[in-house]
Design a protein around this motif. Structure first.
Motif, mmCIF file in Angstrom:
data_model
loop_
_atom_site.group_PDB
_atom_site.id
_atom_site.type_symbol
_atom_site.label_atom_id
_atom_site.label_comp_id
_atom_site.label_asym_id
_atom_site.label_seq_id
_atom_site.Cartn_x
_atom_site.Cartn_y
_atom_site.Cartn_z
ATOM 1 N N HIS A 3 0.821 -1.210 0.000
ATOM 2 C CA HIS A 3 0.000 0.000 0.000
ATOM 3 C C HIS A 3 0.855 1.260 0.000
ATOM 4 O O HIS A 3 0.448 2.275 -0.518
ATOM 5 C CB HIS A 3 -1.014 -0.008 1.145
ATOM 6 C CG HIS A 3 -0.442 0.137 2.507
ATOM 7 N ND1 HIS A 3 0.156 -0.898 3.170
ATOM 8 C CD2 HIS A 3 -0.384 1.212 3.314
ATOM 9 C CE1 HIS A 3 0.560 -0.471 4.347
ATOM 10 N NE2 HIS A 3 0.243 0.802 4.467
ATOM 11 N N PHE A 6 1.815 1.858 -3.641
ATOM 12 C CA PHE A 6 0.668 2.388 -4.362
ATOM 13 C C PHE A 6 0.487 3.866 -4.031
ATOM 14 O O PHE A 6 0.308 4.693 -4.916
ATOM 15 C CB PHE A 6 -0.578 1.584 -4.005
ATOM 16 C CG PHE A 6 -1.860 2.135 -4.553
ATOM 17 C CD1 PHE A 6 -1.981 2.481 -5.889
ATOM 18 C CD2 PHE A 6 -2.959 2.307 -3.739
ATOM 19 C CE1 PHE A 6 -3.165 2.976 -6.399
ATOM 20 C CE2 PHE A 6 -4.150 2.803 -4.231
ATOM 21 C CZ PHE A 6 -4.239 3.143 -5.566
ATOM 22 N N ALA A 67 -2.017 -0.043 -8.246
ATOM 23 C CA ALA A 67 -2.992 -0.765 -7.427
ATOM 24 C C ALA A 67 -3.169 -2.194 -7.939
ATOM 25 O O ALA A 67 -3.010 -2.454 -9.124
ATOM 26 C CB ALA A 67 -4.341 -0.041 -7.443
ATOM 27 N N VAL A 83 -10.076 -3.422 -4.735
ATOM 28 C CA VAL A 83 -8.666 -3.034 -4.731
ATOM 29 C C VAL A 83 -8.023 -3.630 -3.489
ATOM 30 O O VAL A 83 -8.507 -3.439 -2.371
ATOM 31 C CB VAL A 83 -8.504 -1.497 -4.730
ATOM 32 C CG1 VAL A 83 -7.026 -1.109 -4.681
ATOM 33 C CG2 VAL A 83 -9.188 -0.887 -5.943
ATOM 34 N N ASP A 85 -4.931 -3.350 -1.227
ATOM 35 C CA ASP A 85 -3.958 -2.309 -0.924
ATOM 36 C C ASP A 85 -3.191 -2.728 0.320
ATOM 37 O O ASP A 85 -3.547 -2.357 1.435
ATOM 38 C CB ASP A 85 -4.720 -0.992 -0.713
ATOM 39 C CG ASP A 85 -3.819 0.206 -0.541
ATOM 40 O OD1 ASP A 85 -2.601 0.072 -0.671
ATOM 41 O OD2 ASP A 85 -4.368 1.293 -0.273
ATOM 42 N N VAL A 169 -6.538 7.258 -0.417
ATOM 43 C CA VAL A 169 -5.396 6.397 -0.076
ATOM 44 C C VAL A 169 -4.616 6.972 1.111
ATOM 45 O O VAL A 169 -4.082 6.227 1.928
ATOM 46 C CB VAL A 169 -4.477 6.201 -1.316
ATOM 47 C CG1 VAL A 169 -3.167 5.539 -0.947
ATOM 48 C CG2 VAL A 169 -5.210 5.380 -2.360
#
Length: 190
Positions: A3, A6, A67, A83, A85, A169
């Motif tokens: 994550h 990303f 992602a 998604v 993450d 995010v």
């Protein structure tokens, strides 16, 4: 962690899309990332009947910024993508769609554990502006559902997802910590 990569890729995309880079590129000045920004912008698709973004464009863009995205799912009249993450999983729901071009999306994640209470969720809503949450009771644990809605504008393209996705995010791990999904590391003993 996945994550963080990303989030870092998304932050880079946001920086590349900053107005200064676009102005410098338009004036012919050389700026770091100008070539990457040009490569980022996809060829325009045929104009949709109404404003918004194609589901496949949103999915492809999320993949392009790092992602891990599942297939498009359609269940009970709702269209979404999942998604992954890092240790978190969240969904993107597509709303106001005609022929798979949608006028708005909603990011959503759910966290369950016995320490989640309505007061804990209300505290989040009082202290934070963008991600809004609600509490749902469960058999053995409460669930906190957090959401972030994004209205999509016709003619702007996929770039309009950069800032809202960065907000999502960036704040989602903070929410996850708030509801006990992530436990802050203890300071080392001195």
């Amino acid at each position: 962690m996945i994550h963080r990569r990303f989030a870092a890729a998304l932050a880079t995309v946001a920086l590349l899309a900053a107005p200064g880079a676009a102005l410098a590129a338009a004036s012919g000045a050389t700026t770091p990332g100008a070539v990457t920004q040009a490569a980022y912008q996809a060829a325009p698709a045929a104009a949709p009947a109404q404003g918004g973004l194609a589901i496949t464009a949103v999915r492809d863009w999320l993949i392009s910024v790092g992602a891990t995205v599942g297939a498009v799912t359609r269940e009970d009249g709702r269209t979404s993508i999942t998604v992954t993450d890092g240790p978190m999983t969240w969904l993107v729901f597509f709303n106001g769609c005609q022929a798979d071009v949608c006028g708005d999306i909603q990011y959503m994640a759910a966290f369950s554990n016995p320490t989640i209470t309505p007061d804990l969720v209300n505290q989040w809503n009082l202290e934070h502006r963008f991600l809004k949450a609600y509490f749902t009771p469960g058999a053995s644990a409460g669930t906190a559902i957090v959401q972030f809605d994004v209205l999509l504008v016709d003619g702007v393209g996929i770039q309009q997802l950069i800032d809202p996705t960065s907000v999502w995010v960036g704040l989602l791990p903070t929410f996850a910590t708030h509801v006990g999904f992530f436990v802050p590391e203890a300071a080392p003993a001195q």
